[in-house]
Design a protein around this motif. Structure first.
Motif, PDB file in Angstrom:
ATOM      1  N   SER A  77     -11.446  43.529 -13.480  1.00  0.00           N
ATOM      2  CA  SER A  77     -10.524  42.919 -14.448  1.00  0.00           C
ATOM      3  C   SER A  77     -11.322  42.306 -15.594  1.00  0.00           C
ATOM      4  O   SER A  77     -10.805  42.121 -16.689  1.00  0.00           O
ATOM      5  CB  SER A  77      -9.600  41.899 -13.784  1.00  0.00           C
ATOM      6  N   SER A  78     -12.596  42.021 -15.355  1.00  0.00           N
ATOM      7  CA  SER A  78     -13.468  41.522 -16.428  1.00  0.00           C
ATOM      8  C   SER A  78     -13.435  42.444 -17.641  1.00  0.00           C
ATOM      9  O   SER A  78     -13.363  41.986 -18.772  1.00  0.00           O
ATOM     10  CB  SER A  78     -14.907  41.412 -15.938  1.00  0.00           C
ATOM     11  N   ASP A 176      -4.453  35.123 -15.588  1.00  0.00           N
ATOM     12  CA  ASP A 176      -5.428  35.752 -14.698  1.00  0.00           C
ATOM     13  C   ASP A 176      -5.066  35.379 -13.261  1.00  0.00           C
ATOM     14  O   ASP A 176      -5.248  34.240 -12.837  1.00  0.00           O
ATOM     15  CB  ASP A 176      -6.825  35.244 -15.084  1.00  0.00           C
ATOM     16  N   TYR A 179      -6.662  35.424  -7.852  1.00  0.00           N
ATOM     17  CA  TYR A 179      -6.580  34.859  -6.493  1.00  0.00           C
ATOM     18  C   TYR A 179      -5.152  34.697  -5.983  1.00  0.00           C
ATOM     19  O   TYR A 179      -4.926  34.023  -4.978  1.00  0.00           O
ATOM     20  CB  TYR A 179      -7.288  33.494  -6.456  1.00  0.00           C
ATOM     21  N   THR A 204      -7.130  41.746  -9.719  1.00  0.00           N
ATOM     22  CA  THR A 204      -8.371  42.445  -9.370  1.00  0.00           C
ATOM     23  C   THR A 204      -8.366  42.909  -7.912  1.00  0.00           C
ATOM     24  O   THR A 204      -7.666  42.333  -7.075  1.00  0.00           O
ATOM     25  CB  THR A 204      -9.591  41.523  -9.606  1.00  0.00           C
ATOM     26  N   SER A 206     -11.304  42.869  -6.465  1.00  0.00           N
ATOM     27  CA  SER A 206     -12.592  42.317  -6.027  1.00  0.00           C
ATOM     28  C   SER A 206     -12.457  41.206  -4.995  1.00  0.00           C
ATOM     29  O   SER A 206     -13.403  40.930  -4.263  1.00  0.00           O
ATOM     30  CB  SER A 206     -13.359  41.756  -7.225  1.00  0.00           C
ATOM     31  N   LYS A 207     -11.322  40.535  -4.940  1.00  0.00           N
ATOM     32  CA  LYS A 207     -11.224  39.357  -4.091  1.00  0.00           C
ATOM     33  C   LYS A 207     -10.412  39.679  -2.825  1.00  0.00           C
ATOM     34  O   LYS A 207     -11.001  39.915  -1.791  1.00  0.00           O
ATOM     35  CB  LYS A 207     -10.636  38.189  -4.885  1.00  0.00           C
ATOM     36  N   ARG A 215     -15.575  47.564  -8.525  1.00  0.00           N
ATOM     37  CA  ARG A 215     -15.249  47.128  -9.880  1.00  0.00           C
ATOM     38  C   ARG A 215     -13.905  47.709 -10.331  1.00  0.00           C
ATOM     39  O   ARG A 215     -13.846  48.632 -11.150  1.00  0.00           O
ATOM     40  CB  ARG A 215     -16.354  47.517 -10.903  1.00  0.00           C
TER      41      ARG A 215
HETATM   42  C1  LIG Z   1     -13.621  37.296  -9.841  1.00  0.00           C
HETATM   43  C2  LIG Z   1     -12.735  36.991 -10.985  1.00  0.00           C
HETATM   44  C3  LIG Z   1     -12.309  37.943 -11.925  1.00  0.00           C
HETATM   45  C4  LIG Z   1     -12.738  39.325 -12.042  1.00  0.00           C
HETATM   46  O1  LIG Z   1     -13.299  40.039 -11.277  1.00  0.00           O
HETATM   47  P1  LIG Z   1     -13.599  41.583 -11.438  1.00  0.00           P
HETATM   48  O2  LIG Z   1     -14.523  41.783 -10.332  1.00  0.00           O
HETATM   49  O3  LIG Z   1     -14.175  41.806 -12.785  1.00  0.00           O
HETATM   50  O4  LIG Z   1     -12.288  42.271 -11.286  1.00  0.00           O
HETATM   51  C5  LIG Z   1     -11.438  37.579 -12.915  1.00  0.00           C
HETATM   52  N1  LIG Z   1     -10.995  36.340 -13.010  1.00  0.00           N
HETATM   53  C6  LIG Z   1     -11.356  35.407 -12.151  1.00  0.00           C
HETATM   54  C7  LIG Z   1     -10.824  34.045 -12.317  1.00  0.00           C
HETATM   55  C8  LIG Z   1     -12.251  35.681 -11.125  1.00  0.00           C
HETATM   56  O5  LIG Z   1     -12.641  34.711 -10.297  1.00  0.00           O
END
Ligand SMILES: *Cc1c(COP(=O)(O)O)cnc(C)c1O
Length: 344
Positions: A77-78, A176, A179, A204, A206-207, A215
């Motif tokens: 999402s970055s 965003d 979480y 995302t 990622s979490k 990614r």
């Molecule tokens: C971890 C995180 C992301 C993005 O993570 P990506 O690995 O790039 O998808 C975005 N926003 C917050 C607040 C995060 O903690």
């Protein structure tokens, strides 16, 4: 060779090179979905990936209750957060966000020459949307980042307050929800985004899905925003392997729900333990806990082979620990207890 002045001045995101067996610093999940080899699959690695990400968009759309065309997918999402800044914020325009929040917002603002203004959190790190509104009146931002639950503090913004804010401003509001899957109460505005001219919601893999290595992130907004973002997005930005893993993860959505509900109960256990030790902890809706302790805690835990996230500057003495598995959480709780007993 000198870079652009805003780039020369950039304080970039530092990835911590330290190592520890018990890694509770980066809010990663466990490898609960892909803990066995996937069936033999041959990928067409000689071809560019599917630029439309048809299969992935379809399965996300079903789970998230939107249309595939309402989605854009990024290399994390970055990538999407930066794409939004790149597409919508001119040099010297203002970006607002709460402080503390996700550190990349400021980095993207700096890279694109925007003015980044921080709205302070309350003493208990809750996020005051009335204050955000008054900063918005004063600074006339082009874009506002709202992270809910907020990283690193875990505070969640009520849904009605987000919608009220979106309708009160012309600024582009980027919510965003990295979480949201860990929140006790789902306050997502994901499905709402298409109804507003100025709302983008990002998520995302990622979490909660434990796919940080792949990614993959996704976002939704109305049609006109989607058209702009798709026209600026680099072609083939998400590779074939990552698309495949993300589809397979979404097929196992129920495993994600089991995992996140386990994390929620582990979060309560760790939270209560820290409270019992007399530590100042903040209520969290993420897969992490934000707390205050003595300044050398990071190093002391590292000597115990445990890594957490330490903050600096005005947040020196504040820490964020990721909720891990039972073994990791117990090791962390034991180490904290020993440290507290020592100082008593
Ligand atoms: C971890 C995180 C992301 C993005 O993570 P990506 O690995 O790039 O998808 C975005 N926003 C917050 C607040 C995060 O903690």
């Amino acid at each position: 060779m000198k870079a652009k002045s805003n780039i020369e001045a950039l304080i970039s995101y530092k990835v911590n090179p330290a190592h520890a067996t018990i890694k509770l610093d980066a809010n990663e999940a466990k490898n609960y979905i892909f803990d066995k080899p996937l069936k033999n699959t041959i990928f067409s690695m000689h071809l560019y990936p599917d630029n439309d990400m048809t299969e992935l968009k379809e399965i996300i759309a079903i789970k998230m209750g939107v249309k595939p065309s309402d989605l854009i997918i990024g290399n994390g999402s970055s990538e999407l957060l930066e794409l939004i800044v790149k597409s919508y914020v001119d040099k010297d325009e203002v970006i607002l966000s709460f402080e503390p929040s996700f550190s990349m917002y400021k980095v993207y603002a700096q890279i694109h020459g925007a003015t980044y203004i921080e709205v302070p959190s309350e003493k208990d790190f809750s996020l005051n949307m009335a204050l955000m509104k008054s900063y918005t009146k004063k600074y006339n931002p082009k874009l506002v980042f709202l992270c809910t639950p907020n990283n690193p503090t875990g505070y969640q913004i009520p849904k009605d307050e987000i919608i009220d804010f979106v309708t009160s401003t012309n600024a582009l509001v980027v919510v965003d929800e990295a979480y949201m899957e860990f929140a006790e109460k789902d306050t997502s505005v994901f499905k709402e985004a298409i109804n507003y001219p100025n709302l983008i919601v990002a998520r995302t893999f990622s979490k909660a899905f434990g796919l940080a290595a792949a990614r993959i992130g996704y976002a939704t907004a109305n049609e006109s925003i989607m058209r702009i973002l798709n026209s600026v997005k680099p072609p083939y930005n998400v590779n074939t392997l990552s698309q495949y893993y993300a589809v397979e993860a979404m097929k196992r959505y129920d495993l994600m729900q089991v995992f996140t509900s386990e994390i929620k109960s582990k979060r309560t256990i760790v939270m209560n333990h820290l409270k019992r030790l007399g530590i100042t902890v903040y209520e969290s809706e993420g897969n992490f806990i934000f707390f205050k302790e003595r300044v050398d805690l990071y190093q002391t835990l590292l000597e115990n082979d445990i890594m957490i996230r330490a903050f600096s500057g005005s947040l020196t003495g504040y820490y964020r620990v990721t909720i891990g598995d039972d073994f990791e959480n117990q090791a962390f709780m034991n180490a904290m207890e020993a440290i507290k007993n020592e100082t008593r």
